[in-house]
Design a protein around this motif. Structure first.
Motif, PDB file in Angstrom:
ATOM      1  N   VAL A  86       0.821  -1.211   0.000  1.00  0.00           N
ATOM      2  CA  VAL A  86       0.000   0.000   0.000  1.00  0.00           C
ATOM      3  C   VAL A  86       0.855   1.261   0.000  1.00  0.00           C
ATOM      4  N   ILE A  87       0.420   2.229  -0.770  1.00  0.00           N
ATOM      5  CA  ILE A  87       1.060   3.545  -0.802  1.00  0.00           C
ATOM      6  C   ILE A  87      -0.011   4.600  -0.541  1.00  0.00           C
ATOM      7  N   ILE A  88       0.330   5.575   0.296  1.00  0.00           N
ATOM      8  CA  ILE A  88      -0.542   6.727   0.540  1.00  0.00           C
ATOM      9  C   ILE A  88       0.146   7.961  -0.023  1.00  0.00           C
ATOM     10  N   ARG A  89      -0.528   8.683  -0.910  1.00  0.00           N
ATOM     11  CA  ARG A  89       0.049   9.879  -1.526  1.00  0.00           C
ATOM     12  C   ARG A  89      -0.962  11.022  -1.467  1.00  0.00           C
ATOM     13  N   LYS A  90      -0.464  12.228  -1.216  1.00  0.00           N
ATOM     14  CA  LYS A  90      -1.292  13.416  -1.323  1.00  0.00           C
ATOM     15  C   LYS A  90      -1.151  13.981  -2.724  1.00  0.00           C
ATOM     16  N   VAL A  91      -2.293  14.200  -3.393  1.00  0.00           N
ATOM     17  CA  VAL A  91      -2.265  14.733  -4.753  1.00  0.00           C
ATOM     18  C   VAL A  91      -3.207  15.929  -4.841  1.00  0.00           C
ATOM     19  N   THR A  92      -2.914  16.823  -5.784  1.00  0.00           N
ATOM     20  CA  THR A  92      -3.720  18.014  -6.005  1.00  0.00           C
ATOM     21  C   THR A  92      -4.362  17.934  -7.386  1.00  0.00           C
ATOM     22  N   VAL A  93      -5.656  18.209  -7.440  1.00  0.00           N
ATOM     23  CA  VAL A  93      -6.396  18.112  -8.700  1.00  0.00           C
ATOM     24  C   VAL A  93      -7.221  19.383  -8.879  1.00  0.00           C
ATOM     25  N   PRO A  94      -7.669  19.674 -10.106  1.00  0.00           N
ATOM     26  CA  PRO A  94      -8.538  20.845 -10.312  1.00  0.00           C
ATOM     27  C   PRO A  94      -9.830  20.719  -9.509  1.00  0.00           C
ATOM     28  N   ALA A  95     -10.291  21.821  -8.977  1.00  0.00           N
ATOM     29  CA  ALA A  95     -11.477  21.810  -8.114  1.00  0.00           C
ATOM     30  C   ALA A  95     -12.742  21.407  -8.865  1.00  0.00           C
ATOM     31  N   GLU A  96     -12.755  21.601 -10.187  1.00  0.00           N
ATOM     32  CA  GLU A  96     -13.997  21.317 -10.912  1.00  0.00           C
ATOM     33  C   GLU A  96     -14.226  19.811 -11.139  1.00  0.00           C
ATOM     34  N   ILE A  97     -13.231  18.981 -10.847  1.00  0.00           N
ATOM     35  CA  ILE A  97     -13.406  17.531 -10.998  1.00  0.00           C
ATOM     36  C   ILE A  97     -14.344  17.032  -9.907  1.00  0.00           C
ATOM     37  N   GLN A  98     -15.466  16.462 -10.325  1.00  0.00           N
ATOM     38  CA  GLN A  98     -16.444  15.954  -9.376  1.00  0.00           C
ATOM     39  C   GLN A  98     -16.024  14.578  -8.857  1.00  0.00           C
ATOM     40  N   ASP A  99     -16.546  14.212  -7.686  1.00  0.00           N
ATOM     41  CA  ASP A  99     -16.157  12.945  -7.074  1.00  0.00           C
ATOM     42  C   ASP A  99     -16.475  11.752  -7.968  1.00  0.00           C
ATOM     43  N   ASP A 136      -7.184  19.044  -2.637  1.00  0.00           N
ATOM     44  CA  ASP A 136      -6.212  18.026  -2.261  1.00  0.00           C
ATOM     45  C   ASP A 136      -6.932  16.722  -1.929  1.00  0.00           C
ATOM     46  N   LEU A 137      -6.314  15.634  -2.346  1.00  0.00           N
ATOM     47  CA  LEU A 137      -6.833  14.298  -2.069  1.00  0.00           C
ATOM     48  C   LEU A 137      -5.736  13.460  -1.435  1.00  0.00           C
ATOM     49  N   LEU A 138      -6.148  12.473  -0.656  1.00  0.00           N
ATOM     50  CA  LEU A 138      -5.245  11.400  -0.271  1.00  0.00           C
ATOM     51  C   LEU A 138      -5.543  10.218  -1.176  1.00  0.00           C
ATOM     52  N   LEU A 139      -4.516   9.752  -1.851  1.00  0.00           N
ATOM     53  CA  LEU A 139      -4.655   8.622  -2.755  1.00  0.00           C
ATOM     54  C   LEU A 139      -4.111   7.374  -2.069  1.00  0.00           C
ATOM     55  N   PHE A 140      -4.940   6.335  -1.989  1.00  0.00           N
ATOM     56  CA  PHE A 140      -4.541   5.049  -1.441  1.00  0.00           C
ATOM     57  C   PHE A 140      -4.410   4.082  -2.611  1.00  0.00           C
ATOM     58  N   ALA A 141      -3.236   3.513  -2.815  1.00  0.00           N
ATOM     59  CA  ALA A 141      -3.029   2.687  -4.000  1.00  0.00           C
ATOM     60  C   ALA A 141      -2.237   1.432  -3.663  1.00  0.00           C
ATOM     61  N   ALA A 142      -2.488   0.389  -4.437  1.00  0.00           N
ATOM     62  CA  ALA A 142      -1.757  -0.873  -4.328  1.00  0.00           C
ATOM     63  C   ALA A 142      -1.722  -1.505  -5.711  1.00  0.00           C
ATOM     64  N   PRO A 143      -0.736  -2.355  -5.989  1.00  0.00           N
ATOM     65  CA  PRO A 143      -0.694  -2.997  -7.309  1.00  0.00           C
ATOM     66  C   PRO A 143      -1.904  -3.901  -7.521  1.00  0.00           C
ATOM     67  N   GLU A 144      -2.650  -3.637  -8.572  1.00  0.00           N
ATOM     68  CA  GLU A 144      -3.868  -4.399  -8.823  1.00  0.00           C
ATOM     69  C   GLU A 144      -3.577  -5.892  -8.943  1.00  0.00           C
ATOM     70  N   GLN A 145      -2.452  -6.241  -9.564  1.00  0.00           N
ATOM     71  CA  GLN A 145      -2.109  -7.646  -9.767  1.00  0.00           C
ATOM     72  C   GLN A 145      -2.088  -8.413  -8.450  1.00  0.00           C
ATOM     73  N   HIS A 146      -1.433  -7.835  -7.433  1.00  0.00           N
ATOM     74  CA  HIS A 146      -1.270  -8.555  -6.171  1.00  0.00           C
ATOM     75  C   HIS A 146      -2.549  -8.549  -5.346  1.00  0.00           C
ATOM     76  N   VAL A 147      -3.310  -7.454  -5.414  1.00  0.00           N
ATOM     77  CA  VAL A 147      -4.581  -7.422  -4.692  1.00  0.00           C
ATOM     78  C   VAL A 147      -5.546  -8.444  -5.297  1.00  0.00           C
ATOM     79  N   MET A 148      -5.593  -8.516  -6.620  1.00  0.00           N
ATOM     80  CA  MET A 148      -6.515  -9.435  -7.273  1.00  0.00           C
ATOM     81  C   MET A 148      -6.088 -10.886  -7.101  1.00  0.00           C
TER      82      MET A 148
END
Length: 331
Positions: A86-99, A136-148
């Motif tokens: 698992v990796i946790i990253r803070k990322v910044t995106v344009p405000a107009e992007i809806q959830d 700002d978002l917190l992105l939680f990511a993991a390699p799809e291959q290993h999770v699946m």
């Protein structure tokens, strides 16, 4: 946050699989909820390493035996994604992007404005701040291959994987559910297991940085037996100097993440206000005692004031992570 696969509420089993064990817990549907039953099985070395499945056939055979022994055939399953993936990253995106558009946007930005150390991630996000132009978002990511691989293994054994979670969130869920969380707290959860450590700093209820690392583990240095409630009891019989070195390595990594948080992540250069220790390491209490000597910050051991009782006796502390995972199904 959880990695959602699909939805089901039918008698959920909560599985925690790491390099050295398989644990399951079923929640008792009471108010407040408690643990109904649980069980664990020690894994031989080499089947899982750093959270990645190495010997899928052996793991499938052992898990199939567990399913029969624990009588959890054809059940829905929530599971923990191994910390090392698992990796946790803070990322910044344009405000107009809806959830509802966010995942598609994030996929498009992978490899350009968002860089991860693996391709084809399995991810989720948590919204932080929005200044009108960016958010700002917190992105939680993991390699799809290993999770699946885990999800497909469960499916092949006729279990129904419905969601995956990460250990810091599951532990904080339990911590908060016990009424132990404080407002505006800078908390570091120190999870020390037999084969690895995971350090995660929370600002209020939000994890902002996570650092997992492995511990050397030699099965020959441990005496293993079954306890009174059929749980594994491990006692270290190896060279005590080696264990002291392990403890020192844990403290060094802890100081590193505290310094990184103090001087890099926290704009106000704030320190953490509390340590919360948990994990399945048999010498956890000795680590707690040593940390109380070394650090001025309060050190608490995550525990239950009243032992939970289920069909298999009093729930051991090794199952706190499993219980935190199970509480996700309580709305």
């Amino acid at each position: 946050m959880a990695f959602s696969l699909f939805t089901s509420k039918n008698r959920i089993i909560n599985l925690v699989i790491n390099d050295h064990s398989i644990r399951f817990l079923e929640l008792k549907q009471t108010n407040p909820p408690g643990a109904q039953k649980w069980g664990e099985r020690l894994l031989p070395p080499g089947i899982i390493s750093n959270g990645k499945i190495i010997d899928i056939d052996s793991l499938a055979n052992i898990l199939e035996e567990c399913i029969d022994d624990w009588k959890i055939q054809r059940r829905s399953v929530c599971f923990i994604v191994p910390d090392q993936l698992v990796i946790i990253r803070k990322v910044t995106v344009p405000a107009e992007i809806q959830d509802d558009e966010m995942k598609g946007y994030l996929y498009l930005e992978l490899g350009s404005s968002i860089h991860l150390p693996f391709e084809e991630p399995f991810f989720d996000f948590f919204s932080l701040s929005n200044n009108g132009k960016t958010k700002d978002l917190l992105l939680f990511a993991a390699p799809e291959q290993h999770v699946m691989e885990y999800a497909e293994l469960f499916t092949s054994l006729k279990l129904n994987p419905i969601a995956a979670d990460i250990s810091p969130l599951a532990l904080y869920r339990l911590f908060h559910g016990l009424g132990l969380a404080n407002q505006n707290e800078k908390l570091i959860i120190v999870q020390i297991d037999l084969t690895h450590v995971n350090l995660c700093i929370f600002e209020d209820s939000v994890p902002v940085i996570m650092r997992p690392f492995s511990l050397p583990f030699n099965l020959d240095q441990w005496d293993i037996k079954r306890g009174s409630v059929d749980m594994l009891e491990l006692q270290f019989i190896g060279d005590t100097d080696e264990m002291v070195i392990q403890f020192e390595d844990i403290f060094k990594e802890l100081l590193k993440i505290l310094d990184f948080y103090r001087y890099s992540l926290s704009s106000e250069k704030q320190d953490v206000s509390r340590f919360l220790l948990t994990g399945d390491h048999p010498m956890l209490q000795a680590i707690v005692n040593e940390m109380k000597e070394r650090f001025e910050v309060p050190v608490d051991l995550l525990s239950l004031d009243d032992k939970l009782h289920g069909k298999t006796g009093s729930m051991p502390a090794n199952f706190l992570l499993s219980l935190g995972l199970a509480l996700k199904e309580v709305k």
